[in-house]
Design a protein around this motif. Sequence first.
Motif, PDB file in Angstrom:
ATOM      1  N   TYR A 291      42.063  11.896   7.730  1.00  0.00           N
ATOM      2  CA  TYR A 291      42.778  11.822   6.449  1.00  0.00           C
ATOM      3  C   TYR A 291      43.253  13.207   6.031  1.00  0.00           C
ATOM      4  O   TYR A 291      42.665  14.233   6.400  1.00  0.00           O
TER       5      TYR A 291
ATOM      6  N   THR B 205      46.532   8.737   5.511  1.00  0.00           N
ATOM      7  CA  THR B 205      45.852   8.553   6.791  1.00  0.00           C
ATOM      8  C   THR B 205      46.857   8.762   7.913  1.00  0.00           C
ATOM      9  O   THR B 205      47.586   7.835   8.267  1.00  0.00           O
TER      10      THR B 205
ATOM     11  N   VAL C 265      38.535  15.018   7.340  1.00  0.00           N
ATOM     12  CA  VAL C 265      39.353  15.097   6.130  1.00  0.00           C
ATOM     13  C   VAL C 265      39.894  16.517   6.024  1.00  0.00           C
ATOM     14  O   VAL C 265      39.126  17.494   6.052  1.00  0.00           O
TER      15      VAL C 265
ATOM     16  N   LYS D 265      39.635   6.580  -1.556  1.00  0.00           N
ATOM     17  CA  LYS D 265      40.250   5.595  -0.655  1.00  0.00           C
ATOM     18  C   LYS D 265      39.187   4.634  -0.134  1.00  0.00           C
ATOM     19  O   LYS D 265      38.051   5.023   0.124  1.00  0.00           O
TER      20      LYS D 265
END
Length: 412
Positions: free
Chosen positions: A72, A28, A191, A80
Amino acid sequence: MPRLRSLIKALAATAVAGVLLTSPVLTTPASAGTAPRTDPTPAPAPGGAAATFGIQPATATARDKTRDSFTYQATPGAKKTDYVAVSNYSTSPLKLRIYATDAYNTADGGFTVLPLETKARDVGLWVSFAATTVTLPAKSSQILPFTLQVPANARPGDHVGGIMLSLTTQAADGKGGQIAVESRVGTRLQVRVPGALKPQLMVTHVRAIYHGSANPFGGGTVTVSYTVQNTGNVRMSATQSIHVSSLIGGSRPSLPIADVKELLPGDQEQVTATVKGVLPSFASTVRISVVPQPVPGDVDPVMAAMDENFSLTTIPWTMMLLVLMLGALGGVWVWQRQARKRRGATPKPGTPAAKKAAGKTAAAKTTAAKKTASAKTAAPKKTTVSAAAPSAGSSTGSSTGSSTGSGKAENP
């Protein structure tokens, strides 16, 4: 081209390192994005009071003030657990729906997420909550855990969406019926999956129209439209400019054009710009320049600018019409002048030219009359001569006037 490839490899270097680990990795990094444009709108609560609620990233115990979105870097198959804080600022309890969905760009480049009734197909499917609804007492907050599971076959690049909190209420329409009204607020979810990262923009559907001016000596306006497409797999921004060049008037820039702030992979933005003061010269050149830029906080891919040049017909219709009208008026004037000469047209009565012409005509008539009288006076008198037949046995001659005659008789 080799330089671009090396830069792209450098862009992916950190993420690719996670692939070499024996298990999926998810990190992160610090947030660099902006919140989705889904700000909450107060909606009628069951008790008639205004309903206001919010959502933001959190830790397991409190709101997280170090980030404003969920960002992320994750390898395929990574998993996660993270947390989100939901709050009810109203004076009445609220039953809210919480879910994740995909983001996309609107036609003008805005950032938004799919409607509630539209099923997600990308990162919105990667997030799951223990429950899809949450009931919040008045003036209260809760921290909810969620799980992010990256598919094993996730494609490299950026996957962008949002985690949404929504309230659905009933409202009356103009005809007295009931309609469902959804008010929602969200926090951004992004992401990046490492691999072959491909930053790439493309300019398509280019079109330009010239609008001439009513002033024959003035410049017209060119309206240019095109589409910027993100054909790569990472989000991109860009600066852009437009110039129109002609043989007369040089190069003219467009009015200010807003930058492409953030274009998600696979999305596109429609751009329209206006260039004023373009003098018509039958043919002009339009130049569109789009310079790719990294989204703030991202790695600069150092892409070359994209230039599109094409010709535009700029015909001076107003000037041509003026020239034709002047030519037609000139032709009519010449024709009328020659026609008057052929007909020997007399000047307009009452004008000095007409009086002068009348005087010349009278003088000509007087001169002609005098010549006629003089000719009659100078003409000679005519003389008539007659002869009488002679009597037998005589020979006589007679004459009148100034002439004499003689006769002769012979005896047989």
